[in-house]
Design a protein around this motif. Structure first.
Motif, PDB file in Angstrom:
ATOM      1  N   PRO A  10       0.820  -1.216   0.000  1.00 20.82           N
ATOM      2  CA  PRO A  10       0.000   0.000   0.000  1.00 20.82           C
ATOM      3  C   PRO A  10       0.854   1.268   0.000  1.00 20.82           C
ATOM      4  O   PRO A  10       0.490   2.276  -0.597  1.00 20.82           O
ATOM      5  CB  PRO A  10      -0.809  -0.105   1.306  1.00 20.82           C
ATOM      6  CG  PRO A  10      -0.868  -1.574   1.590  1.00 20.82           C
ATOM      7  CD  PRO A  10       0.441  -2.125   1.095  1.00 20.82           C
ATOM      8  N   ASN A  11       2.013   1.197   0.669  1.00 21.24           N
ATOM      9  CA  ASN A  11       2.870   2.385   0.748  1.00 21.24           C
ATOM     10  C   ASN A  11       3.382   2.810  -0.621  1.00 21.24           C
ATOM     11  O   ASN A  11       3.517   4.005  -0.896  1.00 21.24           O
ATOM     12  CB  ASN A  11       4.064   2.103   1.679  1.00 21.24           C
ATOM     13  CG  ASN A  11       3.628   1.920   3.111  1.00 21.24           C
ATOM     14  OD1 ASN A  11       2.898   2.734   3.652  1.00 21.24           O
ATOM     15  ND2 ASN A  11       4.049   0.823   3.721  1.00 21.24           N
ATOM     16  N   SER A  12       3.694   1.846  -1.468  1.00 22.64           N
ATOM     17  CA  SER A  12       4.133   2.267  -2.803  1.00 22.64           C
ATOM     18  C   SER A  12       2.958   2.486  -3.742  1.00 22.64           C
ATOM     19  O   SER A  12       2.986   3.396  -4.571  1.00 22.64           O
ATOM     20  CB  SER A  12       5.182   1.328  -3.399  1.00 22.64           C
ATOM     21  OG  SER A  12       4.782  -0.003  -3.410  1.00 22.64           O
ATOM     22  N   ALA A  37      15.853  -7.661  -1.652  1.00 23.26           N
ATOM     23  CA  ALA A  37      16.496  -6.742  -2.611  1.00 23.26           C
ATOM     24  C   ALA A  37      16.737  -5.360  -2.003  1.00 23.26           C
ATOM     25  O   ALA A  37      17.685  -4.662  -2.382  1.00 23.26           O
ATOM     26  CB  ALA A  37      15.614  -6.618  -3.857  1.00 23.26           C
ATOM     27  N   GLN A  38      15.904  -5.006  -1.028  1.00 20.64           N
ATOM     28  CA  GLN A  38      16.027  -3.669  -0.421  1.00 20.64           C
ATOM     29  C   GLN A  38      17.291  -3.528   0.423  1.00 20.64           C
ATOM     30  O   GLN A  38      17.629  -2.432   0.849  1.00 20.64           O
ATOM     31  CB  GLN A  38      14.781  -3.350   0.427  1.00 20.64           C
ATOM     32  CG  GLN A  38      14.698  -4.018   1.780  1.00 20.64           C
ATOM     33  CD  GLN A  38      14.160  -5.449   1.722  1.00 20.64           C
ATOM     34  OE1 GLN A  38      14.168  -6.088   0.677  1.00 20.64           O
ATOM     35  NE2 GLN A  38      13.700  -5.960   2.841  1.00 20.64           N
ATOM     36  N   MET A  39      17.985  -4.657   0.670  1.00 17.59           N
ATOM     37  CA  MET A  39      19.191  -4.605   1.491  1.00 17.59           C
ATOM     38  C   MET A  39      20.451  -4.374   0.657  1.00 17.59           C
ATOM     39  O   MET A  39      21.529  -4.227   1.217  1.00 17.59           O
ATOM     40  CB  MET A  39      19.354  -5.923   2.281  1.00 17.59           C
ATOM     41  CG  MET A  39      18.183  -6.273   3.172  1.00 17.59           C
ATOM     42  SD  MET A  39      17.727  -4.957   4.318  1.00 17.59           S
ATOM     43  CE  MET A  39      19.170  -4.917   5.358  1.00 17.59           C
ATOM     44  N   ILE A  52      10.894   0.703   0.738  1.00 17.66           N
ATOM     45  CA  ILE A  52      10.195   1.321  -0.381  1.00 17.66           C
ATOM     46  C   ILE A  52       8.934   1.962   0.191  1.00 17.66           C
ATOM     47  O   ILE A  52       8.469   1.523   1.260  1.00 17.66           O
ATOM     48  CB  ILE A  52       9.849   0.287  -1.493  1.00 17.66           C
ATOM     49  CG1 ILE A  52       9.028  -0.894  -0.937  1.00 17.66           C
ATOM     50  CG2 ILE A  52      11.097  -0.226  -2.153  1.00 17.66           C
ATOM     51  CD1 ILE A  52       7.583  -0.683  -0.850  1.00 17.66           C
ATOM     52  N   PRO A  53       8.390   2.987  -0.438  1.00 18.60           N
ATOM     53  CA  PRO A  53       8.836   3.623  -1.664  1.00 18.60           C
ATOM     54  C   PRO A  53       9.988   4.606  -1.419  1.00 18.60           C
ATOM     55  O   PRO A  53      10.121   5.163  -0.326  1.00 18.60           O
ATOM     56  CB  PRO A  53       7.576   4.380  -2.125  1.00 18.60           C
ATOM     57  CG  PRO A  53       6.892   4.749  -0.829  1.00 18.60           C
ATOM     58  CD  PRO A  53       7.137   3.582   0.080  1.00 18.60           C
ATOM     59  N   THR A  54      10.762   4.775  -2.479  1.00 18.91           N
ATOM     60  CA  THR A  54      11.834   5.772  -2.478  1.00 18.91           C
ATOM     61  C   THR A  54      11.837   6.408  -3.869  1.00 18.91           C
ATOM     62  O   THR A  54      11.701   5.714  -4.873  1.00 18.91           O
ATOM     63  CB  THR A  54      13.196   5.096  -2.190  1.00 18.91           C
ATOM     64  OG1 THR A  54      13.156   4.531  -0.874  1.00 18.91           O
ATOM     65  CG2 THR A  54      14.343   6.085  -2.266  1.00 18.91           C
ATOM     66  N   GLU A  64       9.712   8.085   2.415  1.00 21.31           N
ATOM     67  CA  GLU A  64       8.449   8.245   3.156  1.00 21.31           C
ATOM     68  C   GLU A  64       7.331   8.588   2.158  1.00 21.31           C
ATOM     69  O   GLU A  64       7.348   9.638   1.495  1.00 21.31           O
ATOM     70  CB  GLU A  64       8.515   9.302   4.261  1.00 21.31           C
ATOM     71  CG  GLU A  64       9.204   8.822   5.527  1.00 21.31           C
ATOM     72  CD  GLU A  64       8.502   7.620   6.185  1.00 21.31           C
ATOM     73  OE1 GLU A  64       7.265   7.585   6.227  1.00 21.31           O
ATOM     74  OE2 GLU A  64       9.212   6.714   6.653  1.00 21.31           O
ATOM     75  N   SER A  65       6.359   7.693   2.107  1.00 20.24           N
ATOM     76  CA  SER A  65       5.319   7.787   1.070  1.00 20.24           C
ATOM     77  C   SER A  65       4.560   9.115   1.089  1.00 20.24           C
ATOM     78  O   SER A  65       4.249   9.666   0.033  1.00 20.24           O
ATOM     79  CB  SER A  65       4.341   6.615   1.197  1.00 20.24           C
ATOM     80  OG  SER A  65       3.762   6.580   2.480  1.00 20.24           O
ATOM     81  N   ASN A  66       4.283   9.645   2.287  1.00 20.18           N
ATOM     82  CA  ASN A  66       3.500  10.897   2.309  1.00 20.18           C
ATOM     83  C   ASN A  66       4.295  12.063   1.733  1.00 20.18           C
ATOM     84  O   ASN A  66       3.730  12.939   1.067  1.00 20.18           O
ATOM     85  CB  ASN A  66       3.036  11.218   3.734  1.00 20.18           C
ATOM     86  CG  ASN A  66       1.890  10.313   4.137  1.00 20.18           C
ATOM     87  OD1 ASN A  66       0.792  10.396   3.600  1.00 20.18           O
ATOM     88  ND2 ASN A  66       2.165   9.399   5.050  1.00 20.18           N
TER      89      ASN A  66
HETATM   90  N1  GSH Z   1       6.546   4.910   6.669  1.00 15.53           N
HETATM   91  C1  GSH Z   1       7.012   4.340   5.417  1.00 15.53           C
HETATM   92  C2  GSH Z   1       6.745   2.839   5.457  1.00 15.53           C
HETATM   93  C3  GSH Z   1       7.414   2.126   4.300  1.00 15.53           C
HETATM   94  C4  GSH Z   1       7.461   0.626   4.546  1.00 15.53           C
HETATM   95  O1  GSH Z   1       7.150   0.143   5.640  1.00 15.53           O
HETATM   96  N2  GSH Z   1       7.885  -0.126   3.522  1.00 15.53           N
HETATM   97  C5  GSH Z   1       8.005  -1.548   3.687  1.00 15.53           C
HETATM   98  C6  GSH Z   1       7.114  -2.271   2.688  1.00 15.53           C
HETATM   99  S1  GSH Z   1       5.402  -1.991   2.996  1.00 15.53           S
HETATM  100  C7  GSH Z   1       9.435  -1.981   3.378  1.00 15.53           C
HETATM  101  O2  GSH Z   1      10.038  -1.461   2.451  1.00 15.53           O
HETATM  102  N3  GSH Z   1       9.993  -2.931   4.131  1.00 15.53           N
HETATM  103  C8  GSH Z   1      11.287  -3.475   3.869  1.00 15.53           C
HETATM  104  C9  GSH Z   1      12.196  -3.445   5.056  1.00 15.53           C
HETATM  105  O3  GSH Z   1      11.817  -2.874   6.105  1.00 15.53           O
HETATM  106  O4  GSH Z   1      13.307  -3.979   4.960  1.00 15.53           O
HETATM  107  C10 GSH Z   1       6.311   5.025   4.250  1.00 15.53           C
HETATM  108  O5  GSH Z   1       5.186   5.497   4.425  1.00 15.53           O
HETATM  109  O6  GSH Z   1       6.908   5.105   3.174  1.00 15.53           O
END
Ligand code: GSH
Length: 209
Positions: A10-12, A37-39, A52-54, A64-66
């Protein structure tokens, strides 16, 4: 412009929906969170939270999505996603913070317990967490449902960033088994927003639908 995403998230998805709404077409780079992959070092250099998202726009990096939603909406001037009126604009902010602090974490309990755990094969739902989720859902779901009575959007008369933020948690309502029975206003409103072109385009990026 590149947007690092994991389309089921949902965040992305909410950032993708805003990009679609304003007619921006960032290159979507999918980070497969299941394989970690995010690492990878290149991504961590962009976002030390490895989340993500970035967004990358030239030399500018934003996470930060917002914040990303705000950037996308301001990057393309001709849209009404951010109201001009002070009251409407701060109400939009109110719902966006409410989403980040209350609604997201509440829906997140169901999403994690009923969907993510199954998908990642990491055990059964924790009944205690689901009880906690149900209590929170009753509290915050009632606030949202009551607010939506007689309204098409959360603020004013058109879709704002707040609608995109709050509705993102309803994308997986069925699979996450969100307890939506009795919340007819939420169901009506989310059906409309998620059925709109920006959301349909974003949802089409989820592998397997
Ligand atoms: N507060 C962040 C939350 C982002 C978030 O929690 N992303 C999760 C996926 S839903 C993520 O990338 N998790 C991978 C990790 O923590 O390694 C936003 O709003 O962008």
């Amino acid at each position: 412009m590149q947007l690092y995403v994991f389309p089921p998230s949902p965040n992305s998805l909410r950032c993708q929906a805003v990009a679609n709404h304003v007619g921006l077409d960032p290159e979507l780079i999918t980070m497969d969170l299941h394989t970690g992959a995010q690492m990878n070092a290149d991504f961590v250099a962009l976002n030390p939270n490895h989340k993500i998202p970035t967004l990358v726009d030239g030399d500018f990096v934003l996470w930060e999505s917002n914040a990303i939603m705000l950037y996308l909406a301001r990057k393309q001037p001709d849209n009404d996603l951010i109201p001009e009126d002070l009251h409407d604009r701060t109400r939009m902010t109110q719902w966006s913070y409410w989403n980040a602090s209350h609604w997201g974490p509440t829906c997140g309990i169901f999403t994690f317990e009923n969907l993510v755990k199954k998908f990642m094969n990491i055990g059964d739902p924790d009944p205690a967490q689901l009880v906690k989720g149900a209590e929170e859902f009753k509290r915050f779901g009632t606030v949202l449902n009551d607010h939506l009575k007689g309204r098409e959007t959360l603020v004013g008369n058109s879709v704002t960033l707040a609608d995109h933020a709050v509705v993102s948690w309803l994308v997986h309502a069925e699979a996450a088994d969100l307890p939506l029975d009795g919340y007819a206003e939420i169901t009506r409103w989310s059906g409309n927003i998620l059925g709109s072109a920006p959301w349909q385009e974003a949802l089409a990026t989820i592998p397997g639908g």
